[in-house]
Design a protein around this motif. Structure first.
Motif, PDB file in Angstrom:
ATOM      1  N   CYS A   1      12.513   6.998 -12.907  1.00 49.38           N
ATOM      2  CA  CYS A   1      11.421   5.679 -13.192  1.00 49.38           C
ATOM      3  C   CYS A   1      10.215   5.682 -12.270  1.00 49.38           C
ATOM      4  O   CYS A   1       9.243   5.375 -12.709  1.00 49.38           O
ATOM      5  CB  CYS A   1      12.377   4.414 -12.982  1.00 49.38           C
ATOM      6  SG  CYS A   1      13.632   4.174 -14.451  1.00 49.38           S
ATOM      7  N   VAL A   2      10.462   5.884 -10.868  1.00 48.01           N
ATOM      8  CA  VAL A   2       9.382   6.039  -9.921  1.00 48.01           C
ATOM      9  C   VAL A   2       8.411   6.997 -10.258  1.00 48.01           C
ATOM     10  O   VAL A   2       7.192   6.864 -10.341  1.00 48.01           O
ATOM     11  CB  VAL A   2      10.034   5.993  -8.588  1.00 48.01           C
ATOM     12  CG1 VAL A   2       8.802   6.292  -7.608  1.00 48.01           C
ATOM     13  CG2 VAL A   2      10.874   4.724  -8.336  1.00 48.01           C
ATOM     14  N   ILE A   3       8.867   8.157 -10.305  1.00 48.87           N
ATOM     15  CA  ILE A   3       8.059   9.327 -10.616  1.00 48.87           C
ATOM     16  C   ILE A   3       7.287   9.312 -11.811  1.00 48.87           C
ATOM     17  O   ILE A   3       6.076   9.548 -11.994  1.00 48.87           O
ATOM     18  CB  ILE A   3       9.021  10.565 -10.755  1.00 48.87           C
ATOM     19  CG1 ILE A   3       9.457  10.976  -9.163  1.00 48.87           C
ATOM     20  CG2 ILE A   3       8.117  11.890 -11.360  1.00 48.87           C
ATOM     21  CD1 ILE A   3       8.214  11.443  -8.215  1.00 48.87           C
ATOM     22  N   ALA A   4       7.692   8.875 -13.075  1.00 53.24           N
ATOM     23  CA  ALA A   4       7.114   8.667 -14.279  1.00 53.24           C
ATOM     24  C   ALA A   4       6.140   7.682 -14.433  1.00 53.24           C
ATOM     25  O   ALA A   4       5.759   7.457 -15.306  1.00 53.24           O
ATOM     26  CB  ALA A   4       8.183   8.766 -15.464  1.00 53.24           C
ATOM     27  N   ARG A   5       6.190   6.588 -13.339  1.00 54.94           N
ATOM     28  CA  ARG A   5       5.359   5.577 -13.568  1.00 54.94           C
ATOM     29  C   ARG A   5       4.066   5.760 -12.465  1.00 54.94           C
ATOM     30  O   ARG A   5       3.393   4.904 -12.242  1.00 54.94           O
ATOM     31  CB  ARG A   5       5.978   4.160 -12.901  1.00 54.94           C
ATOM     32  CG  ARG A   5       7.005   3.760 -13.862  1.00 54.94           C
ATOM     33  CD  ARG A   5       7.882   2.733 -13.412  1.00 54.94           C
ATOM     34  NE  ARG A   5       7.014   1.383 -13.694  1.00 54.94           N
ATOM     35  CZ  ARG A   5       6.890   0.468 -14.528  1.00 54.94           C
ATOM     36  NH1 ARG A   5       7.678   0.700 -15.583  1.00 54.94           N
ATOM     37  NH2 ARG A   5       6.157  -0.407 -14.636  1.00 54.94           N
ATOM     38  N   GLY A   6       3.834   6.931 -11.796  1.00 55.34           N
ATOM     39  CA  GLY A   6       2.990   7.410 -10.956  1.00 55.34           C
ATOM     40  C   GLY A   6       1.845   8.172 -11.463  1.00 55.34           C
ATOM     41  O   GLY A   6       2.200   9.146 -12.542  1.00 55.34           O
ATOM     42  N   ALA A   7       0.689   7.849 -11.140  1.00 56.91           N
ATOM     43  CA  ALA A   7      -0.539   8.669 -11.622  1.00 56.91           C
ATOM     44  C   ALA A   7      -0.629   9.883 -10.669  1.00 56.91           C
ATOM     45  O   ALA A   7      -1.736  10.011 -10.250  1.00 56.91           O
ATOM     46  CB  ALA A   7      -1.874   7.757 -11.506  1.00 56.91           C
ATOM     47  N   ILE A   8       0.171  10.708 -11.111  1.00 58.17           N
ATOM     48  CA  ILE A   8       0.482  11.854 -10.269  1.00 58.17           C
ATOM     49  C   ILE A   8       0.963  13.109 -11.284  1.00 58.17           C
ATOM     50  O   ILE A   8       1.009  12.712 -12.481  1.00 58.17           O
ATOM     51  CB  ILE A   8       1.392  12.004  -9.259  1.00 58.17           C
ATOM     52  CG1 ILE A   8       2.765  11.256  -9.543  1.00 58.17           C
ATOM     53  CG2 ILE A   8       0.861  11.158  -8.143  1.00 58.17           C
ATOM     54  CD1 ILE A   8       3.790  11.352  -8.353  1.00 58.17           C
ATOM     55  N   ALA A   9       1.110  14.349 -10.840  1.00 58.85           N
ATOM     56  CA  ALA A   9       1.441  15.281 -11.447  1.00 58.85           C
ATOM     57  C   ALA A   9       2.973  15.557 -11.949  1.00 58.85           C
ATOM     58  O   ALA A   9       3.329  16.415 -12.580  1.00 58.85           O
ATOM     59  CB  ALA A   9       0.822  16.849 -11.077  1.00 58.85           C
TER      60      ALA A   9
END
Length: 531
Positions: A148-156
């Motif tokens: 949830c945290v990773i997929a909500r971040g404007a990162i790769a």
């Protein structure tokens, strides 16, 4: 006839009810999964300010890409940026073009990648384990803290994990059924991963699958696939053009910046202070899989039967390679472990019915919800004792945790306790319900509060400067999100000049000498150097 008509209607309704009930029961898992995905990935996606340095850096590099019209080389605050390849910037640029310069647009590609990642998990688990386990694996993934945290971040990272999952699933299919389409498709995903984050997209699939193939006596098949010319042509056609163009443009600076500094040096030593002990990832994996940490512990004995079946061998080799490789790496960051977290979703789903201990199942989610309840009080108590003025000012803000925030946290904890203490109810459905509670606690309460504490004042300061059209530089403060909200490049200052406006941290203010404070909140300061 009129008197019998209501009886006919009742009879017809009774005949229809079993079919409607069966249709509802068949659709229920899909509806539940859709709710989990919406809550975990898309609920209030654009609400919190850009989080941490990474989100700001990716977003500002994308904004400058559109401003420059340069879709080959990325820049950050006017300086070349070689941290990551190009694909995520292209996707963010497309999203910003469609939806404007805002948090939702920058984060949408990651959320969509997270959706694809969960869909890939569901499809593979359903084919290998059956319908029920397919949904269970997808639901675990969609309500797990790390995803949830990773997929909500404007990162790769969400995009890379999507391609890693697709790659490894096709590599396993090729292990049990060596069809050319699986092999070629795996090379396609590797090429896209290489275009997303670099050599790790090759390293993880080749190394982990090589170990698994060897354990099952399929070394020759693996070697033929690895040296397949058609596969490498596919990979090269996907990723090669950008790498060639970037090298032709920037030459050895690209090799030194991307391959050496951000790949080789990251492994050889701690980059930017991100180091850690060898067992760094032990607590990380326990935290990332919240609230299913107890289920993970129940699944771990499967390691003793590593060669019991090809799929278990493959999944454990995938996780263990990532875990050990990054444990030896000099640079350690929590999200590196996500490259090996997908197999755990499948393994935990396949063992979900074996979790018989109520305490093992519900202690992690109840503790997480209790920590959320205690968070405002803990920060208020800790702030005065902190030596760093910047963090003292940040954590001392009382306006972030309002009455509704605190009430929601307490209600979630009470609901979690009720699920844990519910007598004579099966553990797995209750644990899944706890997953929904924890997911809302994280994405609806903790992340917005943390983003507001860290980046809310940065956003306010940037909007103030932008509305007044004031020139500004930063002083000992790496905060690329300021440039995003200001919608202009913000250069760092090496020397201070009379009359200029400076963005800095409260703990750096004394070192600037006399200055007029224009704005100050949560450790973020706008100050003007006197003439």
């Amino acid at each position: 006839m009129r008197k019998t008509l209501p009886l006919q209607r009742v009879s017809s309704a009774r005949e229809l009810w079993p079919g409607a009930r069966a249709a509802l029961a068949a659709a229920a898992p899909l509806l539940l999964l859709a709710a989990a995905v919406y809550l975990g990935l898309f609920y209030e996606l654009g609400g919190p300010p850009l989080f941490d340095v990474d989100e700001g850096a990716f977003s500002e590099a994308t904004r400058e890409m559109l401003q420059r019209g340069d879709f080959v080389t990325t820049w950050l605050n006017g300086q070349l940026r070689f941290d990551k390849p190009i694909l995520v910037y292209w996707l963010q640029a497309l999203s910003v073009t469609l939806f404007g310069v805002n948090e939702f647009a920058f984060r949408l590609p990651s959320a969509l990648a997270g959706l694809g990642w969960i869909a890939a998990i569901h499809a593979f688990a359903r084919a290998q384990y059956g319908r029920a386990t397919g949904y269970a694996a997808a639901l675990i993934a969609a309500t797990t803290l790390g995803l949830c945290v990773i997929a909500r971040g404007a990162i790769a990272d969400a995009l890379l994990n999507l391609f890693l999952a697709l790659t490894m699933f096709d590599i396993y299919r090729y292990l049990v059924q060596p069809r050319v389409r699986y092999r070629n498709r795996a090379y396609l995903w590797i090429g896209l991963g290489l275009l997303t984050k670099g050599p790790v997209a090759i390293l993880v699939p080749f190394a982990a699958s090589g170990i698994a193939y060897a354990l099952h006596g399929q070394w020759r098949r693996w070697r033929r696939a690895v040296f397949d010319p058609a596969g490498w042509l596919i990979l090269g056609a996907v990723a090669g053009p950008w790498y060639v163009l970037e090298y032709l443009r920037e030459g050895d600076a690209f090799i030194a910046g991307f391959f050496m500094r951000h790949n080789v040096e990251r492994f050889m030593g701690p980059l930017q202070g991100h180091g850690g002990k060898f067992f760094y990832y032990v607590p990380v994996v326990l935290l990332m899989l919240l609230p299913y940490t107890g289920l993970l512990l129940r699944t771990l004995p499967g390691l003793l039967r590593l060669r019991s079946r090809p799929l278990d061998t493959f999944l454990w080799c995938w996780f263990l390679f990532v875990f050990l490789f990054f444990s030896f790496s000099g640079t350690k960051l929590p999200h590196y472990l996500m490259y090996g977290i997908t197999p755990l979703f499948l393994l935990m789903a396949s063992h979900r019915q074996q979790l018989a201990s109520r305490w093992l199942a519900f202690t992690p989610p109840v503790l997480l919800l209790a920590i959320v309840v205690a968070l405002p009080h803990a920060l208020q108590r800790a702030a005065p004792a902190l030596r760093d003025q910047y963090f003292r000012d940040m954590f001392a803000r009382a306006d972030v945790f309002g009455p509704l925030w605190r009430l929601a946290a307490v209600c979630l904890l009470l609901a979690g306790l009720a699920l844990a203490l519910w007598p004579r109810a099966r553990i797995w459905p209750r644990l899944l319900a706890s997953g929904f509670l924890c997911s809302f606690a994280v994405v609806g309460l903790v992340l917005p509060a943390a983003a507001e504490l860290q980046q809310g004042p940065v956003k306010e300061a940037a909007q103030l400067v932008r509305s007044a059209r004031l020139p500004v530089r930063t002083w000992q403060f790496n905060v690329p999100s300021f440039s995003v909200y200001r919608q202009a490049v913000t250069k760092p200052a090496t020397t201070l000049h009379p009359g200029e406006l400076i963005l800095t941290r409260s703990d750096k203010l004394a070192g600037m000498g006399p200055a007029e404070v224009v704005y100050r909140k949560g450790g973020v300061v706008l100050a003007r150097i006197p003439m």
